[in-house]
Design an enzyme around this catalytic site. Sequence first.
Site, mmCIF file in Angstrom:
data_model
loop_
_atom_site.group_PDB
_atom_site.id
_atom_site.type_symbol
_atom_site.label_atom_id
_atom_site.label_comp_id
_atom_site.label_asym_id
_atom_site.label_seq_id
_atom_site.Cartn_x
_atom_site.Cartn_y
_atom_site.Cartn_z
ATOM 1 N N TYR A 17 0.574 -1.063 0.237
ATOM 2 C CA TYR A 17 0.188 0.281 -0.231
ATOM 3 C C TYR A 17 0.695 1.022 -0.532
ATOM 4 O O TYR A 17 0.235 2.974 -0.009
ATOM 5 C CB TYR A 17 -1.375 0.036 1.116
ATOM 6 C CG TYR A 17 -1.438 -1.190 0.875
ATOM 7 C CD1 TYR A 17 -3.239 -1.271 -0.484
ATOM 8 C CD2 TYR A 17 -2.221 -1.955 1.902
ATOM 9 C CE1 TYR A 17 -3.712 -2.489 -0.254
ATOM 10 C CE2 TYR A 17 -3.349 -3.325 1.932
ATOM 11 C CZ TYR A 17 -3.728 -3.665 0.356
ATOM 12 O OH TYR A 17 -4.843 -4.317 0.979
ATOM 13 N N HIS A 33 -9.382 2.615 -5.548
ATOM 14 C CA HIS A 33 -8.894 2.203 -4.403
ATOM 15 C C HIS A 33 -7.005 1.790 -4.972
ATOM 16 O O HIS A 33 -6.485 1.970 -5.897
ATOM 17 C CB HIS A 33 -8.730 0.454 -5.254
ATOM 18 C CG HIS A 33 -9.920 -0.452 -4.781
ATOM 19 N ND1 HIS A 33 -10.873 -0.718 -4.006
ATOM 20 C CD2 HIS A 33 -12.007 -0.895 -5.681
ATOM 21 C CE1 HIS A 33 -11.887 -1.112 -4.030
ATOM 22 N NE2 HIS A 33 -12.018 -1.048 -5.315
HETATM 23 O O1 CA2 Z 1 -6.362 -1.300 -2.421
HETATM 24 C C1 CA2 Z 1 -7.239 -0.973 -2.015
HETATM 25 O O2 CA2 Z 1 -7.463 0.211 -1.501
HETATM 26 C C2 CA2 Z 1 -8.321 -1.833 -0.650
HETATM 27 O O3 CA2 Z 1 -9.061 -1.680 -1.085
HETATM 28 C C3 CA2 Z 1 -7.405 -1.960 0.386
HETATM 29 C C4 CA2 Z 1 -7.779 -2.858 1.102
HETATM 30 C C5 CA2 Z 1 -8.348 -4.304 0.407
HETATM 31 O O4 CA2 Z 1 -9.267 -5.793 1.188
HETATM 32 C C6 CA2 Z 1 -8.831 -3.800 -0.913
HETATM 33 O O5 CA2 Z 1 -8.888 -5.115 -1.658
HETATM 34 C C7 CA2 Z 1 -7.924 -3.013 -2.194
HETATM 35 C C8 CA2 Z 1 -7.279 -3.252 2.360
HETATM 36 C C9 CA2 Z 1 -7.473 -1.765 3.025
HETATM 37 C C10 CA2 Z 1 -5.772 -2.174 4.151
HETATM 38 O O6 CA2 Z 1 -5.546 -1.352 4.962
HETATM 39 C C11 CA2 Z 1 -4.086 -1.741 4.859
HETATM 40 C C12 CA2 Z 1 -3.140 -0.753 5.094
HETATM 41 C C13 CA2 Z 1 -2.417 -0.845 5.785
HETATM 42 C C14 CA2 Z 1 -1.521 -1.949 5.842
HETATM 43 C C15 CA2 Z 1 -2.914 -3.172 6.230
HETATM 44 C C16 CA2 Z 1 -4.016 -2.591 5.470
#
Ligand code: CA2
Length: 149
Positions: free
Chosen positions: A24, A101
Amino acid sequence: MAKPIFVLNGPNLNLLGKRQPDVYGTATLEDVRKRTESRAQQHGYRIEFRQSNHEGQLVDWIQEAKEAASAIIINAAGYTHTSVALLDALQAAELPVIEVHLSNIFRRDPFRQHSYISLGAHGVICGLGAKGYELAVEALAEIVKSQNA
Ligand code: CA2
């Protein structure tokens, strides 16, 4: 004055920049908020930037947006792939919606390649990190303008 754009962020996005930087990136959610806000200002919009780990809270905010917002940007995070309730709320809001996303969900696990909420979105942006939020503001500014023309 134009109603604000609601920017709604789902579960775990509060961890952005603090965990899994390989997936991310290193920008925090506050960094994303600042970039989105500055792009919105360029287009004459304010933003309401919110994050919740709770599905019902996101539904409540979408319902609030129906009256209080001119458009919605939503990164529903994990609820993207599970939530009929968020789709129903977005459809009921009858506002321009862009789904965002940070990651490219089509290069990831197969279960991330289906979004329930896309059916309620005018457009979807993925894989461009925080830039995707800025592009969503640009698109919505144009959509709202053409609706009011
Ligand atoms: O890519 C994206 O923005 C998502 O929406 C992020 C979600 C994921 O479940 C989608 O499939 C795609 C996850 C968000 C969790 O964000 C985190 C950030 C840093 C560390 C852990 C989780």
